[in-house]
Design a protein around this motif. Structure first.
Motif, PDB file in Angstrom:
ATOM      1  N   LEU A  84       0.823  -1.207   0.000  1.00  0.00           N
ATOM      2  CA  LEU A  84       0.000   0.000   0.000  1.00  0.00           C
ATOM      3  C   LEU A  84       0.859   1.258   0.000  1.00  0.00           C
ATOM      4  CD1 LEU A  84      -2.688  -1.154   2.600  1.00  0.00           C
ATOM      5  CD2 LEU A  84      -2.869  -1.152   0.106  1.00  0.00           C
ATOM      6  N   GLU A  85       1.882   1.292   0.839  1.00  0.00           N
ATOM      7  CA  GLU A  85       2.708   2.496   0.934  1.00  0.00           C
ATOM      8  C   GLU A  85       3.559   2.686  -0.320  1.00  0.00           C
ATOM      9  OE1 GLU A  85       2.941   5.010   3.309  1.00  0.00           O
ATOM     10  OE2 GLU A  85       1.016   4.116   3.810  1.00  0.00           O
ATOM     11  N   ASP A  98      10.781   1.381 -10.537  1.00  0.00           N
ATOM     12  CA  ASP A  98      11.868   0.448 -10.273  1.00  0.00           C
ATOM     13  C   ASP A  98      12.608   0.732  -8.972  1.00  0.00           C
ATOM     14  OD1 ASP A  98      12.945   2.815 -11.137  1.00  0.00           O
ATOM     15  OD2 ASP A  98      14.485   1.908 -12.402  1.00  0.00           O
ATOM     16  N   GLN A  99      12.250   1.818  -8.261  1.00  0.00           N
ATOM     17  CA  GLN A  99      12.920   2.147  -7.010  1.00  0.00           C
ATOM     18  C   GLN A  99      12.131   1.745  -5.775  1.00  0.00           C
ATOM     19  OE1 GLN A  99      14.283   6.196  -6.886  1.00  0.00           O
ATOM     20  NE2 GLN A  99      15.350   6.069  -8.854  1.00  0.00           N
ATOM     21  N   VAL A 100      10.923   1.247  -5.946  1.00  0.00           N
ATOM     22  CA  VAL A 100      10.130   0.762  -4.827  1.00  0.00           C
ATOM     23  C   VAL A 100       9.632  -0.636  -5.156  1.00  0.00           C
ATOM     24  CG1 VAL A 100       9.421   3.044  -4.020  1.00  0.00           C
ATOM     25  CG2 VAL A 100       8.034   1.864  -5.727  1.00  0.00           C
ATOM     26  N   HIS A 121       5.977   8.881   7.307  1.00  0.00           N
ATOM     27  CA  HIS A 121       4.854   9.389   6.517  1.00  0.00           C
ATOM     28  C   HIS A 121       3.783   9.995   7.422  1.00  0.00           C
ATOM     29  CE1 HIS A 121       1.348   8.365   3.537  1.00  0.00           C
ATOM     30  NE2 HIS A 121       1.608   9.659   3.577  1.00  0.00           N
ATOM     31  N   LEU A 122       3.433   9.293   8.483  1.00  0.00           N
ATOM     32  CA  LEU A 122       2.392   9.793   9.378  1.00  0.00           C
ATOM     33  C   LEU A 122       2.874  10.997  10.186  1.00  0.00           C
ATOM     34  CD1 LEU A 122       1.023   7.199   8.469  1.00  0.00           C
ATOM     35  CD2 LEU A 122       0.305   6.819  10.827  1.00  0.00           C
ATOM     36  N   LEU A 123       4.154  11.029  10.567  1.00  0.00           N
ATOM     37  CA  LEU A 123       4.693  12.177  11.290  1.00  0.00           C
ATOM     38  C   LEU A 123       4.644  13.437  10.424  1.00  0.00           C
ATOM     39  CD1 LEU A 123       6.212  13.526  13.632  1.00  0.00           C
ATOM     40  CD2 LEU A 123       8.348  12.658  12.619  1.00  0.00           C
ATOM     41  N   PRO A 193      13.029   5.363  -1.881  1.00  0.00           N
ATOM     42  CA  PRO A 193      13.857   4.279  -2.436  1.00  0.00           C
ATOM     43  C   PRO A 193      14.630   3.499  -1.380  1.00  0.00           C
ATOM     44  CG  PRO A 193      14.102   6.288  -3.739  1.00  0.00           C
ATOM     45  CD  PRO A 193      13.348   6.674  -2.494  1.00  0.00           C
ATOM     46  N   THR A 194      15.024   4.182  -0.293  1.00  0.00           N
ATOM     47  CA  THR A 194      15.788   3.500   0.752  1.00  0.00           C
ATOM     48  C   THR A 194      14.900   2.624   1.622  1.00  0.00           C
ATOM     49  OG1 THR A 194      17.391   5.312   0.799  1.00  0.00           O
ATOM     50  CG2 THR A 194      17.330   3.839   2.714  1.00  0.00           C
ATOM     51  N   LEU A 195      13.725   3.142   2.007  1.00  0.00           N
ATOM     52  CA  LEU A 195      12.870   2.431   2.961  1.00  0.00           C
ATOM     53  C   LEU A 195      11.866   1.506   2.275  1.00  0.00           C
ATOM     54  CD1 LEU A 195      12.200   5.329   5.509  1.00  0.00           C
ATOM     55  CD2 LEU A 195      13.945   3.539   5.592  1.00  0.00           C
ATOM     56  N   LEU A 196      11.457   1.840   1.062  1.00  0.00           N
ATOM     57  CA  LEU A 196      10.491   1.001   0.344  1.00  0.00           C
ATOM     58  C   LEU A 196      11.119   0.291  -0.846  1.00  0.00           C
ATOM     59  CD1 LEU A 196       7.368   3.364   0.315  1.00  0.00           C
ATOM     60  CD2 LEU A 196       7.831   1.459   1.858  1.00  0.00           C
TER      61      LEU A 196
END
Length: 456
Positions: A84-85, A98-100, A121-123, A193-196
């Motif tokens: 979803l994110e 291609d980065q997620v 995202h929520l913060l 790209p780093t977290l997802l």
């Protein structure tokens, strides 16, 4: 020429404004996702601290806001949260596809990264949403105060800003909201790209899937080359020979046409078998009809038919079989049939008319296959040593010898080919007790192997 920058600049601004607006919407959605957690922690604070009023007291609101973020991070550990994110980040933040990774998280490393992204995202969404709800009305009042006397009434409770300080403060407040939203959107776009993106486990899984796809493609290519290629070579030789004696030898032409019909029928059968490899995991056909039963892949028990079709193409073939094909392991028997087929096909293509000798024997090392034919006249001259494992460079050479080497390696065997005295020899050894090794199927050219009787 002078109008080009004028036409491009507005388009660039529109794209930039549209991208910033989508990122703003993404942040607002983050604030909306935060609300259930915020309400839950607000209720919990009211229960734990009876004298507090989290809905009116700012400090308790900040406490509820801070307590809501760890709770949100826990829910983001579910695998589907990454899907979803990642979809939202790609659609609204402008992150390239291609980065997620839009597949569910399958490892705890991916889940932890998703939880960190979800918290961020929520913060950012909560801050921007709160500013978007509160700051614009205040800014509008400050801007209009010099023009509307009722807005200067002390009972309203607004700070006393005389002159144009009120409008300037209102404009600055709007600029602060816009700047915060822009910075929050940029921050999320850079972190996505780093977290997802793909984790090391994702990259390894993707590499394994690609290796499996390449192995399957190589398998299909080998089957098509060895089965259909052999039939087409035989048909080409028979048709050419029939055309040369069409007026002089009608009986030979009739025999050639019969051989062509037989070879074509066999090629269609083998083509159906090869194409069945593409559907072996699909079950019923796409149109709903049950999948037709596939013809079994040929093995050494069908060797006599292969030799007859080769002889019908005008090549004299002698065969010595010192083993029992029906007692061989099925996999070894099938691969050996394809190897013999390709060896005969090479003789048809590159040494048409030359006698071919096939020898199959059951040795200590396993099944030994040797295919020999007389070298054609142009190749009777000395051949460089570099060609001993790849064969002479006659026109029309393909991947036949490399395919033979790949088949042998898949079973843990070895293969070599090259000139031996005045003959061309293909020698292959296939172990009888080795299981197929899928990892041995590679696209790179096989390394030369040492096989008795072939110069290296």
């Amino acid at each position: 020429m002078s109008t080009a920058p004028q036409t491009r600049a507005p388009s660039g601004r529109r794209v930039s404004v549209r991208s910033a607006a989508r990122r703003w919407v993404h942040l607002i959605l983050g604030g909306a996702l935060l609300m259930p957690y915020f309400l839950l922690t607000t209720t919990a604070i009211g229960v734990v601290f009876p004298g507090s009023d989290p809905l009116r007291e700012p400090w308790w609101q900040f406490a509820a806001f801070g307590a809501a973020l760890p709770l949100a991070a826990l829910t983001a550990l579910f695998p589907l949260a990454r899907t979803l994110e990642a979809t939202g980040a790609r659609a609204l933040c402008g992150v390239p596809r291609d980065q997620v990774v839009e597949r569910p998280a399958t490892s705890w490393a991916a889940r932890r990264r998703t939880a960190l992204w979800y918290t961020l995202h929520l913060l950012a969404g909560g801050i921007v949403s709160g500013m978007t709800l509160a700051a614009p009305p205040m800014a509008v009042v400050l801007i209009l105060r010099p023009f509307i006397a009722a807005l200067n009434d002390p009972r309203i409770g607004w700070p006393a800003l005389t002159g144009w300080y009120g409008p300037l403060t209102g404009i600055g407040l709007l600029a602060l909201v816009i700047g915060t939203a822009w910075a929050g959107g940029r921050l999320l776009a850079r972190c996505a790209p780093t977290l997802l993106g793909p984790t090391p486990a994702d990259r390894l899984a993707a590499a394994e899937r690609r290796a499996a796809d390449l192995a399957a493609r190589n398998r299909i290519a080998r089957e098509l080359h060895d089965s259909v290629g052999h039939a087409l070579s035989a048909v080409t030789l028979q048709a050419g020979a029939a055309g040369r004696v069409l007026d002089r030898d009608p009986q030979f032409v009739r025999q050639a046409l019969t051989a062509i019909e037989t070879a074509a029928r066999e090629a269609v059968t083998e083509l159906d078998t090869v194409l069945g490899l593409l559907r072996e995991d699909d079950g019923p056909a796409a149109d709903g009809d049950p999948a037709r039963p596939l013809a079994p892949a040929p093995d050494l028990t069908a060797l006599d038919g292969l030799l007859d079709r080769t002889r019908a193409a005008g090549t004299a073939v002698t065969a010595t079989v010192d083993c029992a094909p029906q007692l061989l392991p099925p996999t070894v028997s099938r691969e050996a049939y394809r190897i013999v087929q390709e060896g005969l096909n090479n003789a048809l293509r590159h040494a048409a008319g030359a006698a071919v000798h096939l020898h199959l024997s059951h040795a200590t090392e396993g099944l030994t296959i040797t295919v020999e034919n007389q070298l054609p006249a142009p190749a009777a001259r000395p051949i460089p040593a570099a060609a001993h494992t790849t064969g002479p460079q006659w026109p029309g050479g393909g991947r036949g010898l490399a395919g033979i080497a790949e088949r042998a390696r898949l079973l843990g065997g070895r293969a070599a080919s090259g000139p031996h005295d005045d003959r061309w020899r293909l020698a292959v050894v296939l172990p009888l007790n080795a299981a197929p090794d899928p990892k041995a199927d590679r696209t790179a050219a096989p390394e030369p192997e040492s096989v008795p009787g072939v110069d290296q």
